[in-house]
Each structure stands twice: as structure tokens, then as C-alpha cells.
Design a protein around this motif. Structure first.
Motif, PDB file in Angstrom:
ATOM      1  N   GLY A  76       0.809  -1.205   0.000  1.00  0.00           N
ATOM      2  CA  GLY A  76       0.000   0.000   0.000  1.00  0.00           C
ATOM      3  C   GLY A  76       0.843   1.256   0.000  1.00  0.00           C
ATOM      4  O   GLY A  76       2.074   1.217  -0.048  1.00  0.00           O
ATOM      5  N   ALA A  77       0.142   2.379   0.081  1.00  0.00           N
ATOM      6  CA  ALA A  77       0.816   3.680   0.007  1.00  0.00           C
ATOM      7  C   ALA A  77       0.541   4.474   1.273  1.00  0.00           C
ATOM      8  O   ALA A  77       0.176   5.643   1.231  1.00  0.00           O
ATOM      9  N   GLY A  78       0.706   3.826   2.422  1.00  0.00           N
ATOM     10  CA  GLY A  78       0.430   4.483   3.695  1.00  0.00           C
ATOM     11  C   GLY A  78       1.456   5.541   4.047  1.00  0.00           C
ATOM     12  O   GLY A  78       2.489   5.691   3.401  1.00  0.00           O
ATOM     13  N   ASP A  79       1.141   6.273   5.100  1.00  0.00           N
ATOM     14  CA  ASP A  79       2.037   7.329   5.561  1.00  0.00           C
ATOM     15  C   ASP A  79       3.301   6.729   6.170  1.00  0.00           C
ATOM     16  O   ASP A  79       3.291   5.617   6.706  1.00  0.00           O
ATOM     17  N   VAL A  80       4.406   7.463   6.076  1.00  0.00           N
ATOM     18  CA  VAL A  80       5.663   7.040   6.681  1.00  0.00           C
ATOM     19  C   VAL A  80       6.239   8.196   7.471  1.00  0.00           C
ATOM     20  O   VAL A  80       5.899   9.360   7.266  1.00  0.00           O
ATOM     21  N   GLN A  81       7.140   7.875   8.396  1.00  0.00           N
ATOM     22  CA  GLN A  81       7.811   8.893   9.190  1.00  0.00           C
ATOM     23  C   GLN A  81       8.780   9.682   8.310  1.00  0.00           C
ATOM     24  O   GLN A  81       9.348   9.147   7.360  1.00  0.00           O
ATOM     25  N   PRO A  82       9.007  10.960   8.637  1.00  0.00           N
ATOM     26  CA  PRO A  82       9.871  11.790   7.781  1.00  0.00           C
ATOM     27  C   PRO A  82      11.312  11.312   7.690  1.00  0.00           C
ATOM     28  O   PRO A  82      11.999  11.621   6.722  1.00  0.00           O
ATOM     29  N   ASP A  83      11.790  10.559   8.710  1.00  0.00           N
ATOM     30  CA  ASP A  83      13.176  10.074   8.687  1.00  0.00           C
ATOM     31  C   ASP A  83      13.311   8.713   8.028  1.00  0.00           C
ATOM     32  O   ASP A  83      14.384   8.104   8.083  1.00  0.00           O
ATOM     33  N   ASN A  84      12.242   8.220   7.411  1.00  0.00           N
ATOM     34  CA  ASN A  84      12.302   6.924   6.740  1.00  0.00           C
ATOM     35  C   ASN A  84      12.603   7.089   5.250  1.00  0.00           C
ATOM     36  O   ASN A  84      12.185   8.058   4.633  1.00  0.00           O
ATOM     37  N   VAL A  85      13.323   6.117   4.715  1.00  0.00           N
ATOM     38  CA  VAL A  85      13.637   6.077   3.291  1.00  0.00           C
ATOM     39  C   VAL A  85      12.703   5.057   2.647  1.00  0.00           C
ATOM     40  O   VAL A  85      12.654   3.902   3.072  1.00  0.00           O
ATOM     41  N   VAL A  86      11.951   5.474   1.632  1.00  0.00           N
ATOM     42  CA  VAL A  86      10.949   4.613   0.995  1.00  0.00           C
ATOM     43  C   VAL A  86      11.376   4.326  -0.437  1.00  0.00           C
ATOM     44  O   VAL A  86      11.704   5.245  -1.191  1.00  0.00           O
ATOM     45  N   GLN A  87      11.368   3.044  -0.811  1.00  0.00           N
ATOM     46  CA  GLN A  87      11.719   2.632  -2.160  1.00  0.00           C
ATOM     47  C   GLN A  87      10.675   1.646  -2.684  1.00  0.00           C
ATOM     48  O   GLN A  87      10.224   0.773  -1.936  1.00  0.00           O
ATOM     49  N   PRO A  88      10.277   1.751  -3.944  1.00  0.00           N
ATOM     50  CA  PRO A  88       9.338   0.769  -4.506  1.00  0.00           C
ATOM     51  C   PRO A  88      10.026  -0.587  -4.670  1.00  0.00           C
ATOM     52  O   PRO A  88      11.206  -0.648  -5.019  1.00  0.00           O
ATOM     53  N   LEU A  89       9.285  -1.650  -4.414  1.00  0.00           N
ATOM     54  CA  LEU A  89       9.832  -2.994  -4.577  1.00  0.00           C
ATOM     55  C   LEU A  89       9.123  -3.755  -5.694  1.00  0.00           C
ATOM     56  O   LEU A  89       9.768  -4.365  -6.540  1.00  0.00           O
ATOM     57  N   ALA A  90       7.784  -3.727  -5.705  1.00  0.00           N
ATOM     58  CA  ALA A  90       7.040  -4.491  -6.715  1.00  0.00           C
ATOM     59  C   ALA A  90       5.604  -4.007  -6.774  1.00  0.00           C
ATOM     60  O   ALA A  90       5.103  -3.386  -5.830  1.00  0.00           O
ATOM     61  N   GLN A  91       4.958  -4.275  -7.886  1.00  0.00           N
ATOM     62  CA  GLN A  91       3.517  -4.098  -8.025  1.00  0.00           C
ATOM     63  C   GLN A  91       2.900  -5.490  -8.039  1.00  0.00           C
ATOM     64  O   GLN A  91       3.175  -6.283  -8.936  1.00  0.00           O
ATOM     65  N   MET A  92       2.082  -5.795  -7.044  1.00  0.00           N
ATOM     66  CA  MET A  92       1.528  -7.134  -6.899  1.00  0.00           C
ATOM     67  C   MET A  92       0.124  -7.187  -7.497  1.00  0.00           C
ATOM     68  O   MET A  92      -0.811  -6.568  -6.979  1.00  0.00           O
ATOM     69  N   PRO A  93      -0.077  -7.921  -8.605  1.00  0.00           N
ATOM     70  CA  PRO A  93      -1.411  -8.007  -9.211  1.00  0.00           C
ATOM     71  C   PRO A  93      -2.363  -8.847  -8.360  1.00  0.00           C
ATOM     72  O   PRO A  93      -1.968  -9.847  -7.756  1.00  0.00           O
ATOM     73  N   PRO A 132      -5.144  -3.218 -13.529  1.00  0.00           N
ATOM     74  CA  PRO A 132      -4.092  -2.336 -12.986  1.00  0.00           C
ATOM     75  C   PRO A 132      -4.527  -1.607 -11.719  1.00  0.00           C
ATOM     76  O   PRO A 132      -3.717  -1.409 -10.804  1.00  0.00           O
ATOM     77  N   GLU A 133      -5.820  -1.220 -11.649  1.00  0.00           N
ATOM     78  CA  GLU A 133      -6.270  -0.470 -10.470  1.00  0.00           C
ATOM     79  C   GLU A 133      -6.358  -1.339  -9.218  1.00  0.00           C
ATOM     80  O   GLU A 133      -6.549  -0.821  -8.120  1.00  0.00           O
ATOM     81  N   TRP A 134      -6.252  -2.658  -9.378  1.00  0.00           N
ATOM     82  CA  TRP A 134      -6.235  -3.555  -8.219  1.00  0.00           C
ATOM     83  C   TRP A 134      -4.819  -3.880  -7.750  1.00  0.00           C
ATOM     84  O   TRP A 134      -4.640  -4.545  -6.729  1.00  0.00           O
TER      85      TRP A 134
END
Length: 294
Positions: free
Chosen positions: A145-162, A256-258
Motif C-alpha cells: 500500500g501507500a500508507g504514511d511514513v515517518q519523515p526520517d524513513n527512506v521509501v523505495q518501490p519494490l514491486a507491483q503485486m497483481p 491495474p487499479e487492483w
């Protein structure tokens, strides 16, 4: 705080939750652990732990201290490796957290990583609770999902799960398959207990099917998958997870929207350490097969 031994002792008490566990990890007597905690609390003038019958729980001040101690402990480990000429070594604890539903994907990766780096002790923490990276509860979090994260966290995409909509053969035998998308309102569903779930397929379901049709509800992805297999209703599942299920039939194919985005989250204090970077590289290479291999 001039005595690192006391901070290290407090760190182990917070990590393990008991004086005896910390004493064993540090190779000291339990009385030494208690003395270090008392001395550190006296020096700081605050309580770092709540004492109770089951052990010690860090207070808010204790959690702040433990976050710094975790980062410092990792940095000392990296420094030791460099001083000894082993800067490329990967050793010590690697704490990874994710939802339990990701275990079939992540456990083999973690096992293979540990096999390549035998000095690593892997701790794989699963569950719905969000482990606090800023408090040193984990080195790496894998979250959907695309939930909120803390400002000191580093976020990287890993995969799109169909994801797709599935039904078990037992459900089909009893209720049949929907004739088309409009016929979904005449069927039973398995879904999230939270009607405001932010999962993309849950949002879609909310707009296309009356809430009362969701007759089996849970907060556990694994429980919902099991319920679909048991014939409780139609339900969304990751396509990769459906390959592990018996006698499930695809009702509606992926859209795609799922798709559920899967992200890697690390704390900025530990993100650049050799251990974390080595694991992230390994994880990304292996995760490339998650969708391709479905």
C-alpha cells in the motif's frame, strides 16, 4: 552519558524484555544489568523502563534512547569490520518486518541471504502491528500500500503485486459463478473487516458490492485467503498467493487499479550501513521474479 556499557545494557533489556535475557546476551550477571539500568536512570533523571512481572517495557524516554542505541550499535559493528579489514563483511542481527501474508515470498529470500552471509542472524517479524523503525524495532520493513511514513524513513518501490477475484470450487458448486460484473451484487464475499480499508481492490469492492454482501470479514490476509478456499465467498487474492491455494478459480482477472504497491522502508540512520544495503540489493534482485514468475 559517558558509559557506553550502561547504554548497551539498556539496549539489550529493551530488545529482549528481561534482565535475565540481557544478562545472557551480554555474558554478565543479572545484578550487573540491574546496576547498569539504575545508574543510567539516575544519571538521566528519568525512568527508562516500566518494571512488571513479565519483564521490562521501555518508556517513551527509553524508546528514544533505544533508537539511538540501535543505530550506534550497528555503526560500531560496521566500524569494527572496517578496522579489522573486513569492511565488506555482513554480520550481526538483520531484523525484517512484513505482513504475515508475505512469508511465502520473503522466507526463502531471507534463508538464501543468511546462507550467503552465515554471520547474519535473521529475525523475521510478522503481524499487523507496524514495527517502529525510528525506535530500532527493525532494520527493514516491507509494506503493502501507500500508507504514511515517518519523515526520517527512506521509501523505495519494490514491486507491483497483481490481484484478481477468486472463488473456490465448493462455492461455485453451491452458488455458481457471476454471469457478469453486474451480477456480483447477487453473490457473497470475503473482505476486510475495516470498511475503509485502503487496499485498492477493497476500495473497488466498496463501490460495486453492498457491504452486507461481505459475509466473512477479517483483518488477516491469511484468514481471508483461507476463507475463500473454504467457500465462504468470492474474494480478492494476490495472483502469486492463488498459486498456493487448492481448487480456486479466477472470477475476474487482474486489473491495474487492483495492483498493490509493495515498498521497502528503512530508517535514514541505518539505510547506508553495509548490512542493510547488501540485503536491499539481494531483495530487489530476487523480488524481480515475483511477478514475472507468476
Amino acid at each position: 552519558m559517558k558509559n557506553w556499557d550502561e547504554v548497551r545494557t539498556a539496549f539489550q533489556v529493551a530488545r529482549l524484555g528481561t534482565v535475565s535475557g540481557a544478562a545472557e546476551a551480554l555474558g554478565v550477571h543479572h545484578a550487573t544489568v540491574i546496576r547498569h539500568i539504575d545508574a543510567l536512570e539516575g544519571q538521566l533523571g528519568v525512568k527508562l523502563f516500566q518494571r512488571h512481572a513479565r519483564g521490562y517495557t521501555a518508556t517513551e524516554a527509553g524508546e528514544d534512547l533505544m533508537r539511538v542505541a540501535q543505530a550506534t550499535d550497528d555503526q560500531f559493528g560496521q566500524l569494527e569490520g572496517r578496522i579489522k579489514g573486513r569492511g565488506a563483511d555482513v554480520a550481526g542481527e538483520l531484523v525484517v518486518t512484513s505482513l504475515a501474508g508475505f512469508a511465502p515470498l520473503l522466507s526463502p529470500i531471507l534463508a538464501d541471504f543468511q546462507a550467503e552471509h552465515p554471520d547474519v542472524l535473521v529475525r523475521f517479524l510478522t503481524g499487523d502491528r507496524v514495527f517502529r523503525l525510528e525506535y530500532g524495532e527493525a532494520h527493514v520493513a516491507i509494506r503493502a500500500g501507500a500508507g504514511d511514513v515517518q519523515p526520517d524513513n527512506v521509501v523505495q518501490p519494490l514491486a507491483q503485486m497483481p490481484n484478481a477475484l477468486f472463488a473456490s470450487q465448493s462455492y461455485i458448486d453451491r452458488y455458481g459463478l457471476p454471469k457478469d460484473e453486474a451480477d456480483l451484487v447477487n453473490h457473497r464475499f470475503v473482505g476486510h473487516d475495516n470498511p475503509d480499508s485502503r487496499a485498492p481492490f477493497d476500495r473497488w469492492l466498496k463501490t460495486h458490492v453492498p457491504r452486507e454482501n461481505v459475509v466473512f470479514r477479517s483483518t488477516s490476509d491469511r484468514a481471508m485467503e483461507e476463507a475463500v478456499q473454504a467457500g465462504a465467498g468470492l474474494g480478492f487474492m494476490p495472483v502469486w498467493a492463488a498459486t498456493y491455494c487448492k481448487e480456486v478459480v479466477e472470477v475476474l482477472p487482474t486489473r491495474p487499479e487492483w495492483d498493490a504497491p509493495v515498498r521497502i522502508i528503512t530508517h535514514v540512520d541505518l539505510h547506508r550501513t553495509i548490512k542493510v544495503q547488501t540485503f536491499l540489493t539481494f531483495l530487489k534482485e530476487r523480488a524481480g521474479a515475483w511477478v514475472v514468475g507468476i
